[in-house]
Design a protein around this motif. Structure first.
Motif, PDB file in Angstrom:
ATOM      1  N   SER A 223       0.846  -1.189   0.000  1.00 59.34           N
ATOM      2  CA  SER A 223       0.000   0.000   0.000  1.00 59.34           C
ATOM      3  C   SER A 223       0.884   1.243   0.000  1.00 59.34           C
ATOM      4  O   SER A 223       2.067   1.178   0.380  1.00 59.34           O
ATOM      5  CB  SER A 223      -0.903   0.023   1.231  1.00 59.34           C
ATOM      6  OG  SER A 223      -0.132   0.201   2.414  1.00 59.34           O
TER       7      SER A 223
ATOM      8  N   ALA B  28       0.767   3.677   1.976  1.00 60.45           N
ATOM      9  CA  ALA B  28       1.162   3.966   3.359  1.00 60.45           C
ATOM     10  C   ALA B  28       2.344   3.104   3.784  1.00 60.45           C
ATOM     11  O   ALA B  28       3.278   3.586   4.434  1.00 60.45           O
ATOM     12  CB  ALA B  28      -0.025   3.734   4.291  1.00 60.45           C
ATOM     13  N   ASP B  29       2.327   1.822   3.404  1.00 60.34           N
ATOM     14  CA  ASP B  29       3.432   0.933   3.771  1.00 60.34           C
ATOM     15  C   ASP B  29       4.703   1.273   3.004  1.00 60.34           C
ATOM     16  O   ASP B  29       5.815   1.151   3.530  1.00 60.34           O
ATOM     17  CB  ASP B  29       3.047  -0.533   3.532  1.00 60.34           C
ATOM     18  CG  ASP B  29       2.199  -1.090   4.670  1.00 60.34           C
ATOM     19  OD1 ASP B  29       2.006  -0.374   5.672  1.00 60.34           O
ATOM     20  OD2 ASP B  29       1.726  -2.233   4.552  1.00 60.34           O
TER      21      ASP B  29
ATOM     22  N   MET C  78       5.598   4.282   2.149  1.00 57.45           N
ATOM     23  CA  MET C  78       6.152   5.450   2.826  1.00 57.45           C
ATOM     24  C   MET C  78       6.748   5.067   4.167  1.00 57.45           C
ATOM     25  O   MET C  78       7.776   5.608   4.588  1.00 57.45           O
ATOM     26  CB  MET C  78       5.053   6.501   3.030  1.00 57.45           C
ATOM     27  CG  MET C  78       5.576   7.914   3.190  1.00 57.45           C
ATOM     28  SD  MET C  78       6.507   8.437   1.724  1.00 57.45           S
ATOM     29  CE  MET C  78       7.929   9.216   2.489  1.00 57.45           C
ATOM     30  N   SER C  79       6.131   4.092   4.831  1.00 56.87           N
ATOM     31  CA  SER C  79       6.653   3.630   6.114  1.00 56.87           C
ATOM     32  C   SER C  79       8.036   3.011   5.951  1.00 56.87           C
ATOM     33  O   SER C  79       8.944   3.255   6.752  1.00 56.87           O
ATOM     34  CB  SER C  79       5.690   2.610   6.722  1.00 56.87           C
ATOM     35  OG  SER C  79       6.190   2.108   7.941  1.00 56.87           O
TER      36      SER C  79
ATOM     37  N   HIS D 216      10.537   5.834   5.185  1.00 59.69           N
ATOM     38  CA  HIS D 216      10.781   6.624   6.387  1.00 59.69           C
ATOM     39  C   HIS D 216      11.697   5.872   7.350  1.00 59.69           C
ATOM     40  O   HIS D 216      12.540   6.463   8.018  1.00 59.69           O
ATOM     41  CB  HIS D 216       9.449   6.952   7.064  1.00 59.69           C
ATOM     42  CG  HIS D 216       9.542   8.036   8.096  1.00 59.69           C
ATOM     43  ND1 HIS D 216      10.008   7.808   9.369  1.00 59.69           N
ATOM     44  CD2 HIS D 216       9.237   9.359   8.034  1.00 59.69           C
ATOM     45  CE1 HIS D 216       9.996   8.933  10.058  1.00 59.69           C
ATOM     46  NE2 HIS D 216       9.532   9.900   9.269  1.00 59.69           N
TER      47      HIS D 216
ATOM     48  N   ASP E  69       4.113   1.271  12.092  1.00 67.44           N
ATOM     49  CA  ASP E  69       2.880   1.543  11.338  1.00 67.44           C
ATOM     50  C   ASP E  69       2.746   0.726  10.051  1.00 67.44           C
ATOM     51  O   ASP E  69       1.963   1.106   9.173  1.00 67.44           O
ATOM     52  CB  ASP E  69       2.764   3.049  10.993  1.00 67.44           C
ATOM     53  CG  ASP E  69       2.809   3.919  12.241  1.00 67.44           C
ATOM     54  OD1 ASP E  69       2.227   3.495  13.258  1.00 67.44           O
ATOM     55  OD2 ASP E  69       3.414   5.002  12.204  1.00 67.44           O
ATOM     56  N   THR E  70       3.497  -0.363   9.914  1.00 65.57           N
ATOM     57  CA  THR E  70       3.317  -1.225   8.740  1.00 65.57           C
ATOM     58  C   THR E  70       1.952  -1.901   8.819  1.00 65.57           C
ATOM     59  O   THR E  70       1.621  -2.544   9.813  1.00 65.57           O
ATOM     60  CB  THR E  70       4.419  -2.298   8.659  1.00 65.57           C
ATOM     61  OG1 THR E  70       5.688  -1.661   8.576  1.00 65.57           O
ATOM     62  CG2 THR E  70       4.219  -3.182   7.435  1.00 65.57           C
ATOM     63  N   GLU E  71       1.154  -1.748   7.757  1.00 70.53           N
ATOM     64  CA  GLU E  71      -0.202  -2.292   7.754  1.00 70.53           C
ATOM     65  C   GLU E  71      -0.219  -3.775   7.372  1.00 70.53           C
ATOM     66  O   GLU E  71      -0.865  -4.585   8.020  1.00 70.53           O
ATOM     67  CB  GLU E  71      -1.080  -1.498   6.777  1.00 70.53           C
ATOM     68  CG  GLU E  71      -1.269  -0.029   7.177  1.00 70.53           C
ATOM     69  CD  GLU E  71      -2.002   0.762   6.125  1.00 70.53           C
ATOM     70  OE1 GLU E  71      -2.192   0.232   5.002  1.00 70.53           O
ATOM     71  OE2 GLU E  71      -2.390   1.915   6.400  1.00 70.53           O
TER      72      GLU E  71
END
Length: 250
Positions: free
Chosen positions: A77, A79-80, A82-83, A86, A166-168
């Motif tokens: 995803s 979000a993942d 970017m996680s 980061h 915060d890894t989904e």
């Protein structure tokens, strides 16, 4: 569907070729105004702080663009993705400097960019923590005589950390980690059939990189506090607010 071992090995060899092919071009600052060799300590220190900030900015931009090309990375995803970036960009910054400096390590020189080399024996206090962080990693890579193929896979392994905050979907990260580790193992078994410790020695570099990330974050924070000009740096938002969030790799 079932794939025979030889087919899997061929796929993993192709992955390594892809990783080598997507390596970014050589870093270049194109800033002739950088006075890294100035005889005036204050001027030299200011130049060193500036070059470290330029390096961090450029490394972050290149990491984001490069990561999108790593096979399997965009299956995660947004979000993942970017996680992972980061969590790893500071380590990748250090690794990039070290790989670029392999051919000048014996001269005690770190190649931040093709047009910005730093003599670690003559730098000011501004760069000493970062240079020390790099040197520990560079020494290990130099002793290994690491190949471009190995460094390309190692870089991708560093990018993918299932323990990133915060890894989904951890399973997708672990799946890519497994493929990368298997690819590196196949390459080493083929090129260094008698060296049973090489894989472990290369993977141990990730521990040094994680330690270097903490030192680099502290150094960048210190450098930022000493800068008086108003130039904006994009990496600032990616610095951990709390250094304890930079976790050791298992």
């Amino acid at each position: 569907s079932y794939s025979a071992p030889s087919q899997l090995q061929g796929m993993r060899a192709n992955l390594i070729q892809q990783l080598v092919a997507i390596e970014p071009p050589r870093v270049q600052f194109c800033r002739p105004d950088l006075r890294l060799k100035s005889g005036v300590p204050e001027v030299k220190a200011a130049a060193e702080r500036q070059v470290l900030c330029l390096l961090a900015d450029q490394s972050l931009v290149e990491t984001i663009a490069w990561a999108k090309q790593v096979p399997g990375f965009t299956d995660m995803s947004a979000a993942d993705q970017m996680s992972q970036i980061h969590n790893s960009w500071l380590e990748l910054l250090v690794l990039g400097v070290c790989v670029r400096s392999l051919d000048c390590a014996m001269d005690y020189v770190l190649r931040y960019a093709t047009d910005a080399e730093v003599d670690v024996t003559r730098c000011t206090e501004a760069l000493q923590p970062f240079n020390k962080a790099c040197w520990g990693v560079l020494d290990k890579l130099h002793r290994l005589n690491i190949t471009p193929e190995e460094s390309a896979v190692l870089k991708a392994i560093v990018l993918c950390s299932a323990d990133a905050l915060d890894t989904e979907d951890v399973s997708k990260v672990e799946r890519l980690q497994s493929v990368l580790n298997d690819s590196l193992r196949d390459y080493i078994n083929s090129r260094y059939p008698g060296d049973r410790r090489r894989l472990a020695r290369i993977l141990m570099v990730t521990v040094n990189l994680r330690q270097s990330a903490v030192q680099t974050a502290r150094c960048l924070s210190t450098v930022l506090s000493a800068i008086t000009h108003t130039e904006k740096h994009i990496f600032v938002e990616m610095l951990p607010k709390d250094l304890s969030t930079i976790r050791d790799r298992p």
